[in-house]
Every structure is written in structure tokens, then in C-alpha cells.
Write an enzyme that holds these catalytic residues in place. Structure first.
Site, PDB file in Angstrom:
ATOM      1  CD  GLU A 256      -3.058  -0.683   1.018  1.00  0.00           C
ATOM      2  OE1 GLU A 256      -3.260   0.474   0.626  1.00  0.00           O
ATOM      3  OE2 GLU A 256      -3.859  -1.588   0.955  1.00  0.00           O
ATOM      4  CB  CYS A 295      -2.822   5.941   2.613  1.00  0.00           C
ATOM      5  SG  CYS A 295      -4.001   4.987   3.565  1.00  0.00           S
TER       6      CYS A 295
HETATM    7  P1  NDP Z   1       8.572   4.882   4.405  1.00  0.00           P
HETATM    8  O1  NDP Z   1       8.449   4.198   3.107  1.00  0.00           O
HETATM    9  O2  NDP Z   1       9.769   5.688   4.652  1.00  0.00           O
HETATM   10  O3  NDP Z   1       8.449   3.857   5.601  1.00  0.00           O
HETATM   11  C1  NDP Z   1       7.417   2.930   5.662  1.00  0.00           C
HETATM   12  C2  NDP Z   1       7.830   1.788   6.547  1.00  0.00           C
HETATM   13  O4  NDP Z   1       8.908   1.099   5.945  1.00  0.00           O
HETATM   14  C3  NDP Z   1       8.327   2.252   7.907  1.00  0.00           C
HETATM   15  O5  NDP Z   1       7.932   1.299   8.871  1.00  0.00           O
HETATM   16  C4  NDP Z   1       9.834   2.232   7.727  1.00  0.00           C
HETATM   17  O6  NDP Z   1      10.510   2.085   8.926  1.00  0.00           O
HETATM   18  C5  NDP Z   1       9.978   1.000   6.873  1.00  0.00           C
HETATM   19  N1  NDP Z   1      11.223   0.917   6.168  1.00  0.00           N
HETATM   20  C6  NDP Z   1      11.876   1.886   5.514  1.00  0.00           C
HETATM   21  N2  NDP Z   1      12.990   1.387   4.963  1.00  0.00           N
HETATM   22  C7  NDP Z   1      13.036   0.076   5.288  1.00  0.00           C
HETATM   23  C8  NDP Z   1      13.949  -0.975   5.015  1.00  0.00           C
HETATM   24  N3  NDP Z   1      15.030  -0.778   4.302  1.00  0.00           N
HETATM   25  N4  NDP Z   1      13.682  -2.198   5.499  1.00  0.00           N
HETATM   26  C9  NDP Z   1      12.572  -2.435   6.232  1.00  0.00           C
HETATM   27  N5  NDP Z   1      11.677  -1.462   6.517  1.00  0.00           N
HETATM   28  C10 NDP Z   1      11.913  -0.232   6.056  1.00  0.00           C
HETATM   29  O7  NDP Z   1       7.271   5.713   4.578  1.00  0.00           O
HETATM   30  P2  NDP Z   1       6.850   6.675   5.759  1.00  0.00           P
HETATM   31  O8  NDP Z   1       6.141   5.904   6.816  1.00  0.00           O
HETATM   32  O9  NDP Z   1       7.964   7.547   6.208  1.00  0.00           O
HETATM   33  O10 NDP Z   1       5.865   7.542   4.938  1.00  0.00           O
HETATM   34  C11 NDP Z   1       6.407   8.263   3.874  1.00  0.00           C
HETATM   35  C12 NDP Z   1       5.489   8.280   2.728  1.00  0.00           C
HETATM   36  O11 NDP Z   1       4.791   7.060   2.565  1.00  0.00           O
HETATM   37  C13 NDP Z   1       4.424   9.293   2.882  1.00  0.00           C
HETATM   38  O12 NDP Z   1       4.903  10.558   2.609  1.00  0.00           O
HETATM   39  C14 NDP Z   1       3.422   8.783   1.901  1.00  0.00           C
HETATM   40  O13 NDP Z   1       3.765   9.217   0.625  1.00  0.00           O
HETATM   41  C15 NDP Z   1       3.526   7.292   1.989  1.00  0.00           C
HETATM   42  N6  NDP Z   1       2.499   6.688   2.802  1.00  0.00           N
HETATM   43  C16 NDP Z   1       1.542   5.958   2.190  1.00  0.00           C
HETATM   44  C17 NDP Z   1       0.567   5.370   2.906  1.00  0.00           C
HETATM   45  C18 NDP Z   1      -0.443   4.483   2.268  1.00  0.00           C
HETATM   46  O14 NDP Z   1      -1.160   3.750   2.944  1.00  0.00           O
HETATM   47  N7  NDP Z   1      -0.583   4.479   0.968  1.00  0.00           N
HETATM   48  C19 NDP Z   1       0.456   5.541   4.346  1.00  0.00           C
HETATM   49  C20 NDP Z   1       1.524   6.303   4.918  1.00  0.00           C
HETATM   50  C21 NDP Z   1       2.512   6.803   4.166  1.00  0.00           C
HETATM   51  P3  NDP Z   1      11.276   3.304   9.605  1.00  0.00           P
HETATM   52  O15 NDP Z   1      10.246   4.296   9.996  1.00  0.00           O
HETATM   53  O16 NDP Z   1      11.940   2.675  10.761  1.00  0.00           O
HETATM   54  O17 NDP Z   1      12.225   3.835   8.592  1.00  0.00           O
END
Ligand code: NDP
Length: 671
Positions: A256, A295
Site C-alpha cells: 500500500e 493514505c
Molecule cells: P517509508 O516508506 O519511509 O516507511 C514505511 C515503513 O517502511 C516504515 O515502517 C519504515 O521504517 C519501513 N522501512 C523503511 N525502509 C526500510 C527498510 N530498508 N527495510 C525495512 N523497513 C523499512 O514511509 P513513511 O512511513 O515515512 O511515509 C512516507 C510516505 O509514505 C508518505 O509521505 C506517503 O507518501 C507514503 N504513505 C503511504 C501510505 C499508504 O497507505 N498508501 C500511508 C503512509 C505513508 P522506519 O520508519 O523505521 O524507517
């Protein structure tokens, strides 16, 4: 300073090497730290498989549904702890209702669906049996069984509770253990919720573990029995999906990710209609709830070109009343974003949108709370006069209180603009015109996971553009990640394998625990209506004597009930009908005679007839024909402490053994 622990292989593990600081959204101060690069993630996977999988899969769907209900009620009782913590993420009390109450409510829906729509067994039967041979002695049946690995849920920052529970509930219902990896920024709230669930004592060992911080090399060790469900940015999704082991081992990966959701003001919903006001209300709510960090939030507002000015005026009036402030203070409508870095990201994305759209509300430069440390922003509304030539408004997701108004000329144009999101979680259309709704559904449904229509008729009860409901699919094609979550029982099936099973009726019955037509009938027992629920076994069968249906029976039934339809009363008219040879018995007369043939009249364990499913009349019965009944126990489902539901397969045949009617009868029987 709060230390966000992981829960790994039965132990709480404090932050360690590589721990990251977490700031308060309100003050910018560091309030917690999370992460430990030394976490033994492989031991977590082994613990989940060796303990969690085994324990959960020894339970039936109903056992697990009862566990979910108890867990949800426990969380409900203790939710104040979560409210108190969540303010620091920037969430207001009404945001808590979405995240915390919404998450618990979602779990309750899965608990209820698990009891009502899934069997009290460990195998889910998907659809009816398929007859694969002439006599039916070789049949097929699709079944679903839980995967034997672990579900790794990597969640976004915006919903630390709902984001976890909406995935955890169907995972546990399916019978899989979960490892939750929340986004670090709000992981302290998720940790508190996980602690509550573990403290409740309701979960078997290994069913739930938590990674605060990075996942280490866990993705390198998953296999085809594991599942990864990811929520977050498209960029991270792409990176994780491309992990060589995820590709090589065909690990299930659901994403997602970003979504440029849109809302369409219907051509009929002009200023002055209830629909116009409704549209404004929904757009304002979507811009400001969770400070736009949803989202499903409306990023693009599509309006007939004639309504642009009126709509912008109404939205500006509404936005000017939004009180942005400390989420702990009552009266605050919108809190800060989750962090100063998220604020910077939104400002940068808004600037990109600003290259092709005019900002018509919300100037971050002059915003009075523009403290560098805190993460406050004003809601920002843009107007893009030429959306056909623009790109950023359709491509750049500013994950905050930012939305862009754009005009459309006709329905084809509106659909084309909707679809420029290249795949979205949701689009809404505010209209009372069924033709508009149908045109947009045809043109844009393939680009969306959910379409939400609302107007004056439904608005009092409608759940809102941005609310994913546990009953309905959440996810979207293309840019939205191509994943699918929620959607009732469908959600649990994502953690199960669908298998086509082929074999004889007896083999299929043995596997599914449901009697399949053609399987062995147990006929040498006392009348099944005299035996309590526990004494009945699948396949117990009663064959009744036959009864001849006379013309007098048909006329008596017709006159008694008032059903004097010509097929029963007028030979010539009936014979002229392609279905009937002449006058025939009423279908309902046959059902009544069938009951008369199989019922055992004395008081006994059968308490009530609660329904009848899948009724088919296959061959007409003429006066002089005789019918007989075969009644077989097809399935049994305990309902409460006193009684359970028995599903009987009922087949009516005539004097030539031809099938006349078939159905499933439901009764409630005492234990
Ligand atoms: P990220 O993609 O940065 O992070 C999402 C999750 O992935 C977090 O739990 C993060 O952990 C984890 N993650 C990141 N890198 C890794 C890795 N290498 N290995 C394993 N896990 C990893 O998204 P954000 O949560 O910061 O949100 C940023 C953007 O995501 C928003 O600006 C938006 O565009 C989108 N978003 C979309 C949503 C949806 O449902 N469509 C909902 C929320 C956000 P950690 O925080 O520890 O880095």
C-alpha cells in the site's frame, strides 16, 4: 526519555546499537528512542513458526475469532493509555478516534465475520464443489489453508494503531503469527498497544512480536510460507520488493503506497444543492484529519469548470475556520505533522505543486506557528487551471494538508483526470445522477481500489471518503501499490493458500468436514431429528417413503394459500408455457410435502428451522407423480453454549429417481 522496546522470541529488548531518536510532533523535542541493530530477527522468525504457527493453527477459525473479540474488548478497556501517548504524534482526539477506536473496531468486525462467515474448522472452503466427471464420483473443491510461516507487517507512521490492527486481525484469524515493524516515528504508540495485547494473556506464545527499528536481514530469510505486507512510500516498497530473496523465493509481498486520490463534484452538484455542501464538508475533513497524513486523503479536487470559483470560495471559508494547534487542547481541529522532517518533505512537495498551480489558501511563510522545531503547517489549497498540461498535481503526493482544485469539462474529461493518478486507493464522486455514477464507475473503477459515491440520500449514514472499512477492500492498482487489504473474509485469505483439491466425494468430505453429494450416507441410525447436535455425524442420512401428489393436493394448496398461478390451475395455459407439460405442483407445495415426509414431530433436539439456502427446482411434478426425500447432515457449526446450527442437504426425487428439487436446510439443534 521513552525507550521503545522490541518484543523478540518472548523477551522485551531495549534499544541498542543503531537506535534512532524520536521527536515530539508538538515541540520537536526528542521524547523516545527506538531500534537495535543487534536484534536476532532470525530467532524471531523461528519463534513465530515454532510456537505461534503451531498454537494458532491448532485453533479453529471460531476459536481465533473469539480470541480477536476478547483482544479488541481488552484494548477498548485500556485505550486511554494509547490516547495519552498519541498526542505527541500530532494526532488530535478526533484523530485518535480514527486510529485507535477505528483499529479496535476493525478487529471486532473481523471477530464477527470470522464467527459468521467462516467455518468452525481449520480449513476454509472456497466456493461449491465442481463436478468433474459424468457420475460425480470425481469432484473438485477449492480450499484455503493458512500459510505455515510468519507475516511481517511493515507499517507507515500515520496510523500506529489502526495500521497494525487492520493487518493483524485478518492475519491471526487466518492462523498466522505476525511480526510487526512499525514506522520508527510513531513506534512508541504501537509498542504500547502491543504491550497491552501481550499483557492481556489472550494470545498464544509466538503469535505477536514487535520490531522497533530496522528489520535487519529478515527479508533475506523469508520463504514462500511467509508474507510481507508493506505500507509506506513507493520508493521503499520498490526497494523491499526487489530484495533478491523476496524475488527468488516468491515471498508474498503486498504493498500500500502513495496514492493521488481524487474527489469529483458531480455536474448536478452545483452550488446551492445539498451535494455541493456535502462535497465541501468531505473535502475539508480529508484535508485536515490527521493533518492530511492519510493514505486515502483527497489530493485532487475535480469540479465542473462552472463551479471552480464557488468551490474555492467555500473551501477557503471552511479552511479559515480550522484551528491548527496543540492536539492536546480541546478546540484544536488540526495538529502538527508527525515530525519536522515530514513537514519539510510536505513543503518541498507543495512547492513542486506550486510550479503549476496557484496557492489560494494557506501560506506557510506567514503561518503564525511556523516554529522551526515543531511540525505545524497550515492547510494549503491550490488551484490548477490547466490540469491537462500539468504533471506535478497528478504525480506528487504531498503527504500533509495539501489539496489541489482542478476543473473538468465533461464526464470523459473527469474520468481521464481521475485516472491520471495512475492507480489510486479511492476516488469519491458526489452526485445524485445515476448516469454520472455509472459512467465514472465504468471509466475509472479499473484505476481504483474503492469508489465512494455520496449524495443527500446517503450522507447521514455515509462513512466518509477517507475511511477504509474492514468489510470493503482497501488497496489500489498501479501507483497505489497493487495490493489489497481488508474486504471481509478476503483479508484473511491473503494469509492462506488456495488449493484445488480433486478426488472422490468421500475423500473431499474427509478433507473439508462437509458432506459432498455422492459421499457415503450413514442410514442405519435412529431418525436424525431425535438425536442431539453432538450425536449427529456428517453424512447421517434419512431416506423417506414416497408420497403421490394429486390434482386435489394442488387445488387445495392453491385455494388455501391463494397462489392460483395458471401453471397450477389451467392446463392449456400451463402447457403453452415452455417449462411445463400441463398443470404442475407448486414448488412450495413440494417443500411442504418434503417437510411432512422427513420431520419427526415430537419435541426433541431440533429447536427451529432457521432458513433454507441454494434452493433449485429442477423438474416439474405433475399430478400422479410421487416424490421422496433424502435428508443428509452436510455440516455442523456450534453457535453458543446451548445449541448449534445443522446444515442439511435435502434432495427431492420423483418415481423415476430424477432430481425434482434440491436445497440446504438450516436448523438449530440442542447439544
Ligand atoms: P517509508 O516508506 O519511509 O516507511 C514505511 C515503513 O517502511 C516504515 O515502517 C519504515 O521504517 C519501513 N522501512 C523503511 N525502509 C526500510 C527498510 N530498508 N527495510 C525495512 N523497513 C523499512 O514511509 P513513511 O512511513 O515515512 O511515509 C512516507 C510516505 O509514505 C508518505 O509521505 C506517503 O507518501 C507514503 N504513505 C503511504 C501510505 C499508504 O497507505 N498508501 C500511508 C503512509 C505513508 P522506519 O520508519 O523505521 O524507517
Amino acid at each position: 526519555m521513552r525507550l521503545v522496546h522490541s518484543f523478540a522470541a518472548g523477551q522485551w529488548i531495549a534499544p541498542g546499537p543503531g537506535a534512532r531518536a524520536i521527536e515530539s510532533a508538538i515541540t520537536g523535542e526528542v521524547i523516545a528512542q527506538a531500534g537495535n541493530d543487534a536484534l536476532d530477527v532470525q530467532a524471531m522468525r523461528a519463534f513465530a513458526r515454532d510456537r505461534g504457527t503451531v498454537a494458532l493453527q491448532a485453533m479453529t477459525f471460531h476459536d481465533r475469532a473469539r480470541m480477536l473479540k476478547a483482544l479488541a474488548l481488552y484494548l477498548w478497556e485500556h485505550r486511554q493509555v494509547l490516547y495519552d501517548l498519541s498526542f505527541d504524534t500530532g494526532a488530535t482526539q478526533s484523530d485518535h478516534l480514527i486510529d485507535i477506536d477505528g483499529g479496535i473496531g476493525t478487529m471486532l468486525v473481523f471477530a464477527s465475520k470470522g464467527r459468521r462467515e467462516m467455518p468452525d474448522s481449520r480449513i476454509y472452503i472456497d466456493g461449491p464443489p465442481e463436478q468433474l466427471s459424468r457420475t460425480g464420483q470425481f469432484q473438485g473443491q477449492h480450499i484455503c489453508t493458512p500459510l505455515q510461516g510468519v507475516a511481517l507487517h511493515i507499517n507507515a507512521f500515520n496510523f500506529p494503531v489502526w495500521g497494525m490492527l487492520e493487518k493483524l486481525a485478518p492475519t491471526l484469524l487466518a492462523g498466522m503469527p505476525a511480526i510487526i515493524k512499525p514506522a520508527t516515528a510513531t513506534s512508541y504508540v504501537t509498542e504500547a498497544c502491543v504491550r497491552l495485547m501481550l499483557d492481556s494473556g489472550l494470545l498464544p506464545d509466538g503469535a505477536l512480536q514487535l520490531i522497533a527499528g530496522g528489520t535487519g536481514d529478515l527479508l533475506d530469510h523469508l520463504d514462500c510460507q511467509d508474507v510481507v505486507t508493506f505500507t509506506g512510500s513507493a520508493q521503499t516498497a520498490k526497494q523491499l520488493r526487489a530484495t533478491p530473496n523476496v524475488l527468488n523465493s516468491a515471498v508474498r509481498f503486498t504493498a500500500e503506497q502513495d496514492s493521488l486520490n481524487a474527489s469529483v463534484l458531480g455536474p448536478d452538484a452545483v452550488q446551492g444543492t445539498p451535494e455541493f455542501d456535502l462535497f465541501v464538508t468531505e473535502a475539508l475533513r480529508e484535508m485536515t484529519a490527521k493533518a492530511g497524513q492519510k493514505c486515502t486523503a483527497i489530493r485532487r479536487i475535480l469540479t465542473p469548470s462552472t463551479q471552480v470559483d464557488a468551490l474555492i470560495t467555500a473551501l477557503r471559508a471552511g479552511l479559515s475556520k480550522v484551528i491548527v494547534g496543540n492536539p492536546r487542547e480541546t478546540g484544536t481541529d488540526m495538529g502538527p505533522l508527525v515530525s519536522s522532517s515530514q513537514k519539510m518533505d510536505v513543503l518541498q512537495k507543495a512547492a513542486q505543486i506550486g510550479t503549476e498551480a496557484e496557492r489560494v489558501f494557506g501560506d506557510p511563510e506567514t503561518f503564525s506557528m511556523a516554529d522551526d522545531q515543531a511540525a505545524f503547517l497550515p492547510p494549503m489549497l491550490f488551484h490548477c487551471a490547466n490540469p491537462d498540461a500539468a504533471h506535478a498535481v497528478h504525480d506528487v503526493e504531498a503527504f500533509g494538508p495539501v489539496s489541489t482544485v482542478m476543473p473538468y469539462n465533461d464526464m470523459d474529461h473527469a474520468a481521464a483526470l481521475l485516472n491520471r493518478g495512475k492507480g489510486s486507493l479511492v476516488a469519491s464522486v458526489i452526485t445524485r445522477d445515476g448516469d454520472v455514477a455509472r459512467a465514472l464507475a465504468m471509466a475509472s473503477a479499473p484505476f481504483h481500489g474503492r469508489l465512494y459515491f455520496n449524495n443527500r440520500d446517503s450522507m447521514a449514514e455515509a462513512t466518509g471518503h477517507g475511511a477504509p472499512l474492514p468489510h470493503m477492500v482497501h488497496g489500489g492498482p498501479g501507483r497505489a501499490g497493487g495490493g489489497e487489504e481488508l474486504g471481509g473474509v478476503r483479508a484473511a485469505l491473503h494469509y492462506m493458500q488456495r488449493t484445488a483439491v480433486q478426488g472422490s466425494p468421500d475423500i473431499l468430505s474427509a478433507i473439508t468436514g462437509k458432506w459432498t453429494p455422492g459421499a457415503t450416507e450413514h442410514v442405519d441410525k435412529p431418525h436424525p431429528f431425535t438425536r442431539p447436535f453432538d450425536d449427529l455425524t456428517i453424512g447421517d442420512t434419512l431416506h423417506t417413503p414416497s408420497r403421490t401428489v394429486t390434482l386435489d393436493d394442488i387445488e387445495t394448496f392453491a385455494n388455501f394459500t391463494g397462489d392460483t398461478f395458471y401453471a397450477h390451475m389451467d392446463h392449456a395455459a400451463a402447457a403453452a408455457n415452455p417449462f411445463f407439460p400441463g398443470r404442475v405442483a407448486h414448488g412450495y407445495l413440494l417443500l411442504s410435502f418434503a417437510a411432512g415426509l422427513f420431520v419427526q414431530p415430537d419435541p426433541g433436539p431440533v429447536l427451529a428451522n432457521t432458513g433454507l439456502d441454494n434452493l433449485r427446482f429442477m423438474k416439474p411434478v405433475e399430478p400422479g407423480d410421487s416424490i421422496k426425500v433424502r435428508l443428509t447432515v452436510k455440516a455442523k457449526t456450534p453457535r453458543n453454549d446451548d445449541y448449534g446450527e445443522v446444515r442439511w442437504h435435502v434432495a427431492l426425487t420423483n418415481q423415476n429417481d430424477e432430481a425434482v428439487a434440491e436445497y440446504e436446510l438450516l436448523t438449530m439443534n440442542e447439544y
